[in-house]
Design an enzyme around this catalytic site. Sequence first.
Site, mmCIF file in Angstrom:
data_model
loop_
_atom_site.group_PDB
_atom_site.id
_atom_site.type_symbol
_atom_site.label_atom_id
_atom_site.label_comp_id
_atom_site.label_asym_id
_atom_site.label_seq_id
_atom_site.Cartn_x
_atom_site.Cartn_y
_atom_site.Cartn_z
ATOM 1 N N HIS A 196 -1.215 5.773 16.726
ATOM 2 C CA HIS A 196 -2.019 6.272 15.414
ATOM 3 C C HIS A 196 -2.794 7.522 16.190
ATOM 4 C CE1 HIS A 196 -5.092 3.362 16.500
ATOM 5 N NE2 HIS A 196 -6.362 4.160 16.320
ATOM 6 N N VAL A 197 -2.963 8.180 15.148
ATOM 7 C CA VAL A 197 -3.655 9.869 15.241
ATOM 8 C C VAL A 197 -4.262 9.689 14.311
ATOM 9 C CG1 VAL A 197 -3.408 12.349 15.311
ATOM 10 C CG2 VAL A 197 -1.063 10.842 16.065
ATOM 11 N N HIS A 198 -5.436 10.977 14.301
ATOM 12 C CA HIS A 198 -6.746 10.974 13.695
ATOM 13 C C HIS A 198 -6.905 12.098 13.575
ATOM 14 C CE1 HIS A 198 -8.990 6.377 15.100
ATOM 15 N NE2 HIS A 198 -8.347 6.730 16.033
ATOM 16 N N GLN A 211 -10.044 4.432 25.425
ATOM 17 C CA GLN A 211 -9.120 3.051 24.452
ATOM 18 C C GLN A 211 -9.125 3.709 23.816
ATOM 19 O OE1 GLN A 211 -7.038 0.758 25.934
ATOM 20 N NE2 GLN A 211 -7.873 1.222 27.978
ATOM 21 N N PRO A 212 -7.616 3.249 22.461
ATOM 22 C CA PRO A 212 -7.717 2.443 21.053
ATOM 23 C C PRO A 212 -9.283 1.497 20.895
ATOM 24 C CG PRO A 212 -6.332 1.982 22.326
ATOM 25 C CD PRO A 212 -6.323 2.425 23.375
ATOM 26 N N SER A 213 -9.577 2.282 20.132
ATOM 27 C CA SER A 213 -10.774 0.962 19.720
ATOM 28 C C SER A 213 -10.078 -0.007 19.077
ATOM 29 C CB SER A 213 -12.320 1.711 19.535
ATOM 30 O OG SER A 213 -11.615 2.520 18.172
ATOM 31 N N HIS A 272 -1.202 -0.218 18.349
ATOM 32 C CA HIS A 272 0.235 0.029 17.975
ATOM 33 C C HIS A 272 -0.540 2.138 18.021
ATOM 34 C CE1 HIS A 272 3.246 0.324 15.159
ATOM 35 N NE2 HIS A 272 3.364 1.498 14.688
ATOM 36 N N GLU A 298 0.932 -1.489 0.128
ATOM 37 C CA GLU A 298 -0.109 0.023 0.205
ATOM 38 C C GLU A 298 0.622 1.281 -0.533
ATOM 39 O OE1 GLU A 298 -3.659 -0.325 -0.633
ATOM 40 O OE2 GLU A 298 -2.304 -2.671 -0.262
ATOM 41 N N HIS A 327 -7.370 8.549 19.806
ATOM 42 C CA HIS A 327 -8.392 7.269 20.671
ATOM 43 C C HIS A 327 -7.870 7.327 22.420
ATOM 44 C CE1 HIS A 327 -11.394 6.303 17.576
ATOM 45 N NE2 HIS A 327 -11.404 7.727 18.054
#
Length: 336
Positions: free
Chosen positions: A269-271, A241-243, A267, A156, A239
């Site tokens: 990550h940022v939204h 908890q990181p869902s 792992h 990807e 998030h």
Amino acid sequence: MSESPLKNLTFLKSFQFERVLNEDPVTHSLTLLGKLPDSSNPEAFCNAILRIDKTALSSDSVESVWTALDTIKLIEHTDIYGWLFAWLKPSTERPDVKISVVHPATEIHIRKYSKQQILMVKETPQLYNTIVKPYIDAFPTSRLQWVYNILSGKSEAEKVLFRDDDPDYGFVILPDMKWDLTTTTSLYLVAIAISRDIHSVRDLTKGHVPMLRKIQQEAKKIVQERWKLDPGALRFYIHYQPSYCESLLRSAPTRLRTHPILHIIDHFHVHIVNANFIGTMGSTVGQALLFDNVISLLELDPDNTTEGIFQRVTLTYGLGDQHGLYEPMKVAQEGL
């Protein structure tokens, strides 16, 4: 990589509906449970989940939508106000819905996508260490191999908008699955850390602030250059908890056919979303931590601290009753 059967409309139409898992009138989405043919044995069927979302309308498409009106039906008219239903002509440039597929779907997937009752819980550092961290550590790293392939550039790579390969503080930025890649009012990107040692906000320290600021800086630059949005038009959040990370599903090697893990993506990550997009799932209080606030809190720590503020603080968040942490955390609240 074999070609996805989802390119075949006949395959999708073979979906055998069983029941509705969830419906959301705010996000205009419907989640269905049923069965699709097994990829390894077309004569057999296995569980599948379809999430159907109505695509967003953009100001850029006003003219094409208006000229595409095919049929209308008056609902009501009074004085200067009127309400109508309308149907549009089919268009290859303007899809009506976006369909996300989990196939084959496990019982855990089904629980995740089912409508849930939310419980607000307080997670002290002690509860994190005794309940939450062991839960996260129990997931085998093999389930994240598809994420590691994206981070390493093995898969990807063409979708990545920015890449910093520093093993400790690097990250990639790419589009989120829920975004249609054109409607800027619903813009949605995600930044994924390269390091495998940052699992959630709990692992962040003051030393990570330069990485976090660079994520913000590069994302704003990308959005301004590609989609002409000002830096202030973006909302950054994390998030906790990181869902279950639907956002990464767009780039999974098997595309939308399957997903390797549920409830916790181990792992960091940022939204990154358009600040005016109010229909964003997971951006509500009790799940989302504003990115700038996280950075500001980290900067309060002294330079020589060995335990960061997010290792010391109590975090309050919402847990769905289908989440693997729901029962143990519910019991633990009684002792607080």
